[in-house]
Each structure stands twice: as structure tokens, then as C-alpha cells.
Design a protein around this motif. Structure first.
Motif, PDB file in Angstrom:
ATOM      1  N   CYS A  51       0.967  -1.323   0.001  1.00  0.00           N
ATOM      2  CA  CYS A  51       0.016   0.002  -0.229  1.00  0.00           C
ATOM      3  C   CYS A  51       0.943   1.293  -0.012  1.00  0.00           C
ATOM      4  O   CYS A  51       1.978   1.371   0.572  1.00  0.00           O
ATOM      5  CB  CYS A  51      -0.927  -0.029   1.241  1.00  0.00           C
ATOM      6  SG  CYS A  51      -1.733  -1.448   1.578  1.00  0.00           S
ATOM      7  N   GLN A  52       0.597   2.128  -0.863  1.00  0.00           N
ATOM      8  CA  GLN A  52       1.064   3.471  -0.666  1.00  0.00           C
ATOM      9  C   GLN A  52       0.216   4.638  -0.805  1.00  0.00           C
ATOM     10  O   GLN A  52      -0.529   4.553  -1.589  1.00  0.00           O
ATOM     11  CB  GLN A  52       2.164   3.692  -1.955  1.00  0.00           C
ATOM     12  CG  GLN A  52       2.861   4.825  -1.872  1.00  0.00           C
ATOM     13  CD  GLN A  52       3.856   4.949  -3.130  1.00  0.00           C
ATOM     14  OE1 GLN A  52       4.599   3.702  -3.394  1.00  0.00           O
ATOM     15  NE2 GLN A  52       4.386   5.821  -3.682  1.00  0.00           N
ATOM     16  N   ALA A  53       0.263   5.685   0.243  1.00  0.00           N
ATOM     17  CA  ALA A  53      -0.410   6.669   0.154  1.00  0.00           C
ATOM     18  C   ALA A  53       0.137   8.018  -0.693  1.00  0.00           C
ATOM     19  O   ALA A  53       1.398   7.894  -0.955  1.00  0.00           O
ATOM     20  CB  ALA A  53      -0.757   7.531   1.453  1.00  0.00           C
ATOM     21  N   ARG A 110      -4.526  12.081  -0.364  1.00  0.00           N
ATOM     22  CA  ARG A 110      -5.851  11.709  -0.623  1.00  0.00           C
ATOM     23  C   ARG A 110      -6.205  10.378  -1.231  1.00  0.00           C
ATOM     24  O   ARG A 110      -7.287   9.983  -1.365  1.00  0.00           O
ATOM     25  CB  ARG A 110      -6.552  12.816  -1.729  1.00  0.00           C
ATOM     26  CG  ARG A 110      -6.734  14.301  -1.035  1.00  0.00           C
ATOM     27  CD  ARG A 110      -7.580  14.333   0.110  1.00  0.00           C
ATOM     28  NE  ARG A 110      -8.844  13.833   0.169  1.00  0.00           N
ATOM     29  CZ  ARG A 110      -9.546  13.621   1.085  1.00  0.00           C
ATOM     30  NH1 ARG A 110      -9.153  13.781   2.350  1.00  0.00           N
ATOM     31  NH2 ARG A 110     -10.660  12.995   0.809  1.00  0.00           N
ATOM     32  N   TYR A 111      -5.294   9.749  -1.736  1.00  0.00           N
ATOM     33  CA  TYR A 111      -5.241   8.410  -2.647  1.00  0.00           C
ATOM     34  C   TYR A 111      -4.019   7.413  -2.234  1.00  0.00           C
ATOM     35  O   TYR A 111      -3.115   7.747  -1.542  1.00  0.00           O
ATOM     36  CB  TYR A 111      -4.799   8.884  -3.971  1.00  0.00           C
ATOM     37  CG  TYR A 111      -5.631   9.897  -4.567  1.00  0.00           C
ATOM     38  CD1 TYR A 111      -6.764   9.745  -4.977  1.00  0.00           C
ATOM     39  CD2 TYR A 111      -5.331  11.179  -4.931  1.00  0.00           C
ATOM     40  CE1 TYR A 111      -7.857  10.592  -5.575  1.00  0.00           C
ATOM     41  CE2 TYR A 111      -5.873  12.399  -5.321  1.00  0.00           C
ATOM     42  CZ  TYR A 111      -7.322  11.946  -5.682  1.00  0.00           C
ATOM     43  OH  TYR A 111      -7.903  13.007  -5.988  1.00  0.00           O
ATOM     44  N   LEU A 112      -4.914   6.317  -2.312  1.00  0.00           N
ATOM     45  CA  LEU A 112      -4.101   5.156  -1.642  1.00  0.00           C
ATOM     46  C   LEU A 112      -4.111   4.148  -2.965  1.00  0.00           C
ATOM     47  O   LEU A 112      -5.236   3.763  -3.350  1.00  0.00           O
ATOM     48  CB  LEU A 112      -4.774   4.236  -0.420  1.00  0.00           C
ATOM     49  CG  LEU A 112      -4.318   3.256   0.096  1.00  0.00           C
ATOM     50  CD1 LEU A 112      -2.684   3.639   0.936  1.00  0.00           C
ATOM     51  CD2 LEU A 112      -5.158   2.579   1.085  1.00  0.00           C
ATOM     52  N   VAL A 113      -3.002   3.618  -3.210  1.00  0.00           N
ATOM     53  CA  VAL A 113      -2.853   2.350  -4.127  1.00  0.00           C
ATOM     54  C   VAL A 113      -2.415   1.162  -3.373  1.00  0.00           C
ATOM     55  O   VAL A 113      -1.542   1.211  -2.638  1.00  0.00           O
ATOM     56  CB  VAL A 113      -1.709   2.767  -5.140  1.00  0.00           C
ATOM     57  CG1 VAL A 113      -1.419   1.660  -6.034  1.00  0.00           C
ATOM     58  CG2 VAL A 113      -1.891   4.199  -5.883  1.00  0.00           C
ATOM     59  N   VAL A 114      -3.238   0.214  -3.601  1.00  0.00           N
ATOM     60  CA  VAL A 114      -3.139  -1.010  -3.107  1.00  0.00           C
ATOM     61  C   VAL A 114      -2.789  -2.147  -4.097  1.00  0.00           C
ATOM     62  O   VAL A 114      -3.383  -2.042  -5.121  1.00  0.00           O
ATOM     63  CB  VAL A 114      -4.558  -1.516  -2.443  1.00  0.00           C
ATOM     64  CG1 VAL A 114      -4.074  -2.905  -1.618  1.00  0.00           C
ATOM     65  CG2 VAL A 114      -4.694  -0.522  -1.304  1.00  0.00           C
ATOM     66  N   GLU A 129      -9.464   6.336  -2.521  1.00  0.00           N
ATOM     67  CA  GLU A 129      -9.550   7.547  -1.996  1.00  0.00           C
ATOM     68  C   GLU A 129      -9.404   7.309  -0.395  1.00  0.00           C
ATOM     69  O   GLU A 129     -10.083   6.540   0.118  1.00  0.00           O
ATOM     70  CB  GLU A 129     -10.931   8.514  -2.260  1.00  0.00           C
ATOM     71  CG  GLU A 129     -10.769   9.269  -3.465  1.00  0.00           C
ATOM     72  CD  GLU A 129     -11.761  10.348  -3.580  1.00  0.00           C
ATOM     73  OE1 GLU A 129     -11.902  10.931  -2.653  1.00  0.00           O
ATOM     74  OE2 GLU A 129     -12.116  10.401  -4.735  1.00  0.00           O
ATOM     75  N   ILE A 130      -8.704   8.069   0.257  1.00  0.00           N
ATOM     76  CA  ILE A 130      -8.363   8.031   1.570  1.00  0.00           C
ATOM     77  C   ILE A 130      -9.398   8.962   2.227  1.00  0.00           C
ATOM     78  O   ILE A 130      -9.665  10.082   2.001  1.00  0.00           O
ATOM     79  CB  ILE A 130      -6.764   8.473   2.153  1.00  0.00           C
ATOM     80  CG1 ILE A 130      -5.929   7.620   1.149  1.00  0.00           C
ATOM     81  CG2 ILE A 130      -6.764   8.511   3.456  1.00  0.00           C
ATOM     82  CD1 ILE A 130      -4.470   8.008   1.457  1.00  0.00           C
ATOM     83  N   PRO A 131     -10.074   8.447   3.254  1.00  0.00           N
ATOM     84  CA  PRO A 131     -11.091   9.327   4.072  1.00  0.00           C
ATOM     85  C   PRO A 131     -10.277  10.439   4.689  1.00  0.00           C
ATOM     86  O   PRO A 131      -9.219  10.462   5.006  1.00  0.00           O
ATOM     87  CB  PRO A 131     -11.792   8.270   4.628  1.00  0.00           C
ATOM     88  CG  PRO A 131     -10.917   7.173   5.094  1.00  0.00           C
ATOM     89  CD  PRO A 131     -10.079   7.012   3.810  1.00  0.00           C
ATOM     90  N   ASP A 132     -11.187  11.686   5.061  1.00  0.00           N
ATOM     91  CA  ASP A 132     -10.760  12.640   5.843  1.00  0.00           C
ATOM     92  C   ASP A 132     -10.314  12.081   7.042  1.00  0.00           C
ATOM     93  O   ASP A 132     -11.221  11.385   7.816  1.00  0.00           O
ATOM     94  CB  ASP A 132     -11.917  13.602   6.119  1.00  0.00           C
ATOM     95  CG  ASP A 132     -11.446  14.974   6.831  1.00  0.00           C
ATOM     96  OD1 ASP A 132     -10.563  14.553   7.663  1.00  0.00           O
ATOM     97  OD2 ASP A 132     -11.915  15.898   6.281  1.00  0.00           O
ATOM     98  N   GLY A 133      -8.984  12.064   7.672  1.00  0.00           N
ATOM     99  CA  GLY A 133      -8.668  11.556   8.951  1.00  0.00           C
ATOM    100  C   GLY A 133      -9.387  11.990  10.150  1.00  0.00           C
ATOM    101  O   GLY A 133      -8.998  11.367  11.100  1.00  0.00           O
ATOM    102  N   ARG A 134     -10.061  13.168   9.909  1.00  0.00           N
ATOM    103  CA  ARG A 134     -10.928  13.335  11.156  1.00  0.00           C
ATOM    104  C   ARG A 134     -12.205  12.704  11.174  1.00  0.00           C
ATOM    105  O   ARG A 134     -12.982  12.821  12.194  1.00  0.00           O
ATOM    106  CB  ARG A 134     -11.214  14.911  10.948  1.00  0.00           C
ATOM    107  CG  ARG A 134     -10.020  15.826  11.227  1.00  0.00           C
ATOM    108  CD  ARG A 134     -10.368  17.203  10.952  1.00  0.00           C
ATOM    109  NE  ARG A 134     -10.698  17.103   9.470  1.00  0.00           N
ATOM    110  CZ  ARG A 134     -10.841  18.314   8.628  1.00  0.00           C
ATOM    111  NH1 ARG A 134     -10.569  19.574   9.281  1.00  0.00           N
ATOM    112  NH2 ARG A 134     -11.089  18.347   7.437  1.00  0.00           N
ATOM    113  N   GLU A 135     -12.638  11.991  10.007  1.00  0.00           N
ATOM    114  CA  GLU A 135     -14.016  11.187  10.305  1.00  0.00           C
ATOM    115  C   GLU A 135     -13.571   9.630  10.292  1.00  0.00           C
ATOM    116  O   GLU A 135     -14.327   8.946  10.786  1.00  0.00           O
ATOM    117  CB  GLU A 135     -14.602  11.586   8.938  1.00  0.00           C
ATOM    118  CG  GLU A 135     -15.160  13.005   8.926  1.00  0.00           C
ATOM    119  CD  GLU A 135     -15.639  13.215   7.505  1.00  0.00           C
ATOM    120  OE1 GLU A 135     -15.988  12.592   6.834  1.00  0.00           O
ATOM    121  OE2 GLU A 135     -15.771  14.751   7.125  1.00  0.00           O
TER     122      GLU A 135
END
Length: 144
Positions: A51-53, A110-114, A129-135
Motif C-alpha cells: 500500500c502507498q499513500a 488523498r489517494y491510496l494505491v493497493v 480515496e483516503i477518507p478525511d482523517g478527522r472522520e
């Protein structure tokens, strides 16, 4: 006397509002959060998973298109062999705040590649898409 007090009070309030809303001083911060990535596959058992952000969509699409191995670092994770356990990826976050702490700007990757490799050697990838870390700090990915 009363008029002088009123003028001083108005100047103090105007100064405080100007200090907050026209800030000459900002707090710039950098940080991140741990994203838990749950990976599954409908194409068969996975031998390994990475995985890579990514900060931008173009970068993420390039990694996905070529099924590139992740850049080694805190914003990536590799499980080889993959045992079905969640992976943890550090997602960078940065922002600016006003002098009293009001958030002026916040951005995160904002993006994650798996990418998963099956036992037969085939490689599968998915961009999410990576969700907002506050949510939310968890994402479920099903390959392909």
C-alpha cells in the motif's frame, strides 16, 4: 470620559478582530495519522500486498498503471507474505492555523494505491480515496 472609553473599547475589539482575521502570524503544522487498510481479494489468495499513500491523483494513477512497488517509508506498507492482517500506512497531513487556533487550511494525502500479488504471480491493483482523517482512519479494499 464616556466617549473616550467607548472609542478605546471599539479600538480594542477592532484590533482583536484584525489580529484574528487578518493574521500577520500563522501557525504552520505538519503531521499525519495511521490509516488501517483491510485488504481482501475476490481473485484468489494473495501472496503479498503493498500500500502507498499518494498526494496527487496523477502520481497514484502512475503507480497503479505500472503496478510499481511502493516507495519505502512511513507512507507505505508491505506484507510479504500476506497473512490477511490489516496494514498500517502513515497519511501525511499539513495545515495553517490563525493565532487563536482557527483552521485556515488543511490538506492530507488523498489517494491510496493497493497492489496485491496472487500465488500464481499475477499482480492486481486498486486506487481508492483516503477518507478525511478527522472522520475515519480505516479503509476496506477488495482486489481486483
Amino acid at each position: 470620559m464616556r466617549r473616550a472609553f467607548l472609542i478605546i473599547a471599539v479600538l480594542v475589539v477592532a484590533g482583536a478582530l484584525a489580529w484574528e482575521f487578518i493574521p500577520l502570524q500563522l501557525t504552520v503544522w505538519d503531521g499525519g495519522f495511521d490509516l488501517t487498510v483491510n485488504v481482501s481479494s475476490t481473485a484468489g489468495p494473495l501472496k503479498s500486498v503493498s500500500c502507498q499513500a499518494c498526494g496527487g491523483r496523477k502520481e497514484a494513477e502512475e503507480v497503479l498503471e505500472h503496478l510499481l512497488p511502493p516507495d519505502l517509508g512511513s507512507r507505505s506498507a508491505v506484507a510479504d507474505p500476506f497473512d490477511g492482517q490489516p496494514l498500517t500506512v502513515q497519511v501525511p497531513v499539513s495545515g495553517r492555523a490563525s493565532p487563536i487556533g482557527r483552521e485556515l487550511r488543511r490538506s492530507q494525502f488523498r489517494y491510496l494505491v493497493v497492489i496485491g500479488q496472487l500465488n500464481d504471480g499475477r499482480r492486481l491493483g486498486k486506487l481508492v480515496e483516503i477518507p478525511d482523517g478527522r472522520e475515519s482512519r480505516e479503509v476496506n479494499v477488495s482486489l481486483p
